[in-house]
Design an enzyme around this catalytic site. Sequence first.
Site, PDB file in Angstrom:
ATOM      1  N   LYS A 267      -3.887  -2.155 -13.314  1.00 43.07           N
ATOM      2  CA  LYS A 267      -4.814  -2.420 -12.203  1.00 43.07           C
ATOM      3  C   LYS A 267      -5.873  -1.327 -12.134  1.00 43.07           C
ATOM      4  CE  LYS A 267      -5.008  -2.594  -7.104  1.00 43.07           C
ATOM      5  NZ  LYS A 267      -4.243  -2.630  -5.835  1.00 43.07           N
ATOM      6  N   ASP A 272     -10.565   0.997  -3.225  1.00 36.98           N
ATOM      7  CA  ASP A 272     -10.093  -0.139  -2.442  1.00 36.98           C
ATOM      8  C   ASP A 272     -10.343   0.111  -0.959  1.00 36.98           C
ATOM      9  OD1 ASP A 272      -8.848  -2.323  -1.380  1.00 36.98           O
ATOM     10  OD2 ASP A 272      -6.802  -1.732  -1.952  1.00 36.98           O
ATOM     11  N   LYS A 279      -9.676  -1.627   5.501  1.00 44.49           N
ATOM     12  CA  LYS A 279      -8.573  -0.708   5.781  1.00 44.49           C
ATOM     13  C   LYS A 279      -8.960   0.247   6.906  1.00 44.49           C
ATOM     14  CE  LYS A 279      -6.505  -0.378   1.151  1.00 44.49           C
ATOM     15  NZ  LYS A 279      -5.186  -0.923   1.515  1.00 44.49           N
ATOM     16  N   ASP A 290      -6.456   3.841  -6.641  1.00 47.79           N
ATOM     17  CA  ASP A 290      -6.048   2.450  -6.849  1.00 47.79           C
ATOM     18  C   ASP A 290      -6.320   1.971  -8.283  1.00 47.79           C
ATOM     19  OD1 ASP A 290      -4.648   0.410  -5.664  1.00 47.79           O
ATOM     20  OD2 ASP A 290      -6.403  -0.579  -4.798  1.00 47.79           O
ATOM     21  N   ASP A 349      -7.657  -7.567   1.270  1.00 43.63           N
ATOM     22  CA  ASP A 349      -7.042  -6.297   0.868  1.00 43.63           C
ATOM     23  C   ASP A 349      -5.889  -6.515  -0.119  1.00 43.63           C
ATOM     24  OD1 ASP A 349      -6.678  -3.596   0.774  1.00 43.63           O
ATOM     25  OD2 ASP A 349      -5.691  -3.437   2.734  1.00 43.63           O
ATOM     26  N   GLU A 351      -6.022  -7.451  -3.075  1.00 46.45           N
ATOM     27  CA  GLU A 351      -6.944  -7.717  -4.172  1.00 46.45           C
ATOM     28  C   GLU A 351      -6.348  -7.434  -5.541  1.00 46.45           C
ATOM     29  OE1 GLU A 351      -6.763  -4.913  -2.720  1.00 46.45           O
ATOM     30  OE2 GLU A 351      -6.786  -3.544  -4.418  1.00 46.45           O
ATOM     31  N   ARG A 353      -3.507  -8.230  -6.929  1.00 47.42           N
ATOM     32  CA  ARG A 353      -2.928  -9.430  -7.562  1.00 47.42           C
ATOM     33  C   ARG A 353      -4.024 -10.393  -8.005  1.00 47.42           C
ATOM     34  NH1 ARG A 353       0.349 -10.533  -2.121  1.00 47.42           N
ATOM     35  NH2 ARG A 353       0.059  -8.274  -2.029  1.00 47.42           N
TER      36      ARG A 353
HETATM   37  N1  BES Z   1      -3.942  -0.692  -3.114  1.00 45.39           N
HETATM   38  C1  BES Z   1      -3.257  -1.271  -2.019  1.00 45.39           C
HETATM   39  C2  BES Z   1      -1.779  -0.876  -1.994  1.00 45.39           C
HETATM   40  C3  BES Z   1      -1.489   0.503  -1.506  1.00 45.39           C
HETATM   41  C4  BES Z   1      -1.544   0.805  -0.159  1.00 45.39           C
HETATM   42  C5  BES Z   1      -1.072   1.469  -2.393  1.00 45.39           C
HETATM   43  C6  BES Z   1      -1.220   2.073   0.266  1.00 45.39           C
HETATM   44  C7  BES Z   1      -0.737   2.724  -1.958  1.00 45.39           C
HETATM   45  C8  BES Z   1      -0.816   3.039  -0.632  1.00 45.39           C
HETATM   46  C9  BES Z   1      -3.305  -2.790  -2.120  1.00 45.39           C
HETATM   47  O1  BES Z   1      -4.464  -3.302  -2.650  1.00 45.39           O
HETATM   48  C10 BES Z   1      -3.189  -3.294  -0.736  1.00 45.39           C
HETATM   49  O2  BES Z   1      -4.056  -3.014   0.045  1.00 45.39           O
HETATM   50  N2  BES Z   1      -2.131  -4.028  -0.453  1.00 45.39           N
HETATM   51  C11 BES Z   1      -1.909  -4.540   0.849  1.00 45.39           C
HETATM   52  C12 BES Z   1      -1.363  -5.928   0.701  1.00 45.39           C
HETATM   53  C13 BES Z   1      -1.268  -6.678   1.994  1.00 45.39           C
HETATM   54  C14 BES Z   1      -2.649  -6.978   2.544  1.00 45.39           C
HETATM   55  C15 BES Z   1      -0.499  -7.969   1.784  1.00 45.39           C
HETATM   56  C16 BES Z   1      -0.882  -3.641   1.528  1.00 45.39           C
HETATM   57  O3  BES Z   1       0.051  -3.186   0.885  1.00 45.39           O
HETATM   58  O4  BES Z   1      -1.068  -3.363   2.708  1.00 45.39           O
HETATM   59 ZN    ZN Z   2      -5.496  -2.095  -3.926  1.00 44.06          ZN
HETATM   60 MN    MN Z   3      -5.969  -3.550  -1.174  1.00 40.32          MN
END
Ligand code: BES
Ligand code: ZN
Ligand code: MN
Length: 498
Positions: A267, A272, A279, A290, A349, A351, A353
């Site tokens: 990835k 992000d 966020k 990210d 968010d 994103e 996947r």
């Molecule tokens: N890059 C983030 C995941 C992440 C968050 C990694 C905090 C490390 C620390 C990912 O893109 C994300 O934002 N995932 C969301 C998914 C949710 C919206 C279903 C998450 O984990 O909050």
């Molecule tokens: Zn992310």
């Molecule tokens: Mn995200």
Amino acid sequence: MEFSIKSGSPEKQRSACVVVGVFESRKLTLPAELLDKAGSGYIGDIVRRGDMEGKSGTTLLLHNVPGTLCDRVLLIGLGKEKDFREKEFAQAIRSAVKTLNETGAFDASIFLTELAVKKRDVAWRVRQTAIIALDATYRFDHFKSKKEEIRRPLRKLTLCVERRNELAPAEEALKQGIAIAEGMTLAKDLGNQPPNVCNPAYLAERASTLAADLGLTCEVLERDDMEKLGMHSLLSVANGARQPPKLIVVHYRGTRPSDKPLVLVGKGVTFDTGGISLKPAADMDEMKYDMCGAASVLGTLLAVARMKLPINVTIIVPATENMPGGNATRPGDIVTSLSGQTIEILNTDAEGRLILCDALTYAERLEPDTVIDVATLTGACVVALGGVASGLFANKDSLARELLDAGDEAHDRAWHMPLWDDYQELLKSPFADMANIGGRYGGAITAACFLSRFTKKYDWAHLDIAGTAWKSGADKGATGRPVSLLTHYILQRAGQLN
Ligand code: BES
Ligand code: ZN
Ligand code: MN
């Protein structure tokens, strides 16, 4: 730092510093005992007086120890002998290297390589020592106008083994350890770069110079190419960004071209923000990390190429920013992925996947033997496993087993999580083939379930490194994980690990 391997006794080393261990309750290790004998009880006296009790992480620097040919002796506390495992071994090497960097010694002979760690041979100890030593001295000070200067840095480390017949395996393991450390350093450097520097174009540029340096082939697909292919899921993430997305592909060929490659997908979200599902502000700077999945597959490729392993490996990096903007994807938008499956984007968010699914479908055309994706995918994985283990998912149990074992061997561990069908239901959408989020609970698993819908045609594993790719707080920085896990897995596959 330069490394070498040697066999010999500690009292005969003509080096600036000899490093030996002491267990808790003041029990000398064999090399420490040899120094003690040579100095007629000098070391034993110091230990008995209570100046070095052998507690893990403690050190004591001695000068002009009688009966030795070295300038200094550094005692390293190892903790209780019966509890001495991988973690304690790492701690001992780390404190030795850190302390050596603060002394006047430019070179040192280290007698920790012969410490017994349950089930670990000399090759393991040498490999780990090189990896840990280079990790302990890593710094990212590129943007500091005044570099913090180390007055007399450690330049040369000699790893001493007990027996002459251990020299050959130790030399081999040293090369492996240095290659892995080099891959980790690349991963850390890329991760730590600020997001205004490390954008998709920068990743593509670094990948292509890396490929040129190593004699590998590199292709970069541009937005147009992705449009023609129909990667609308990946492109939907790039919609809000000024920086154009890139799909980076690098091939390493270490065996017959007809041998099916191992494909590593990383990835590469270079920043992000969450997109329209923005966020919160706190700690958002950390979302520069990210792209650590991308960094780790590049690092692994570097390590594999350095060792010239007899295996074919291809890496794929979907790279983009995730930004809000007038053209950004809206919650509720429906896109068609490269696979033809449609996705209702309920949260912009989620994103990772969305870019990975198209890269995973693209991997099909490489006729892969196995595909492993690496991603800072979910906050839920951090909640589940913290910073210790990466989350591991696979559509084949034997593949999961091999990766778990590689993680144990590398001391870069992962934990097997379920991919049961029961979780798939959570991704139902009333309007499209699936939604891109699965609700409040089991977030790491529903994310993996989403990916599994695009990986039916090959053996596949997914590593969620959201908790392990970087550290927050005082020692903020990329960790280089899971380069070591992946490289150990490849070493094992290539038959290079005994
Ligand atoms: N890059 C983030 C995941 C992440 C968050 C990694 C905090 C490390 C620390 C990912 O893109 C994300 O934002 N995932 C969301 C998914 C949710 C919206 C279903 C998450 O984990 O909050
Ligand atoms: Zn992310
Ligand atoms: Mn995200």
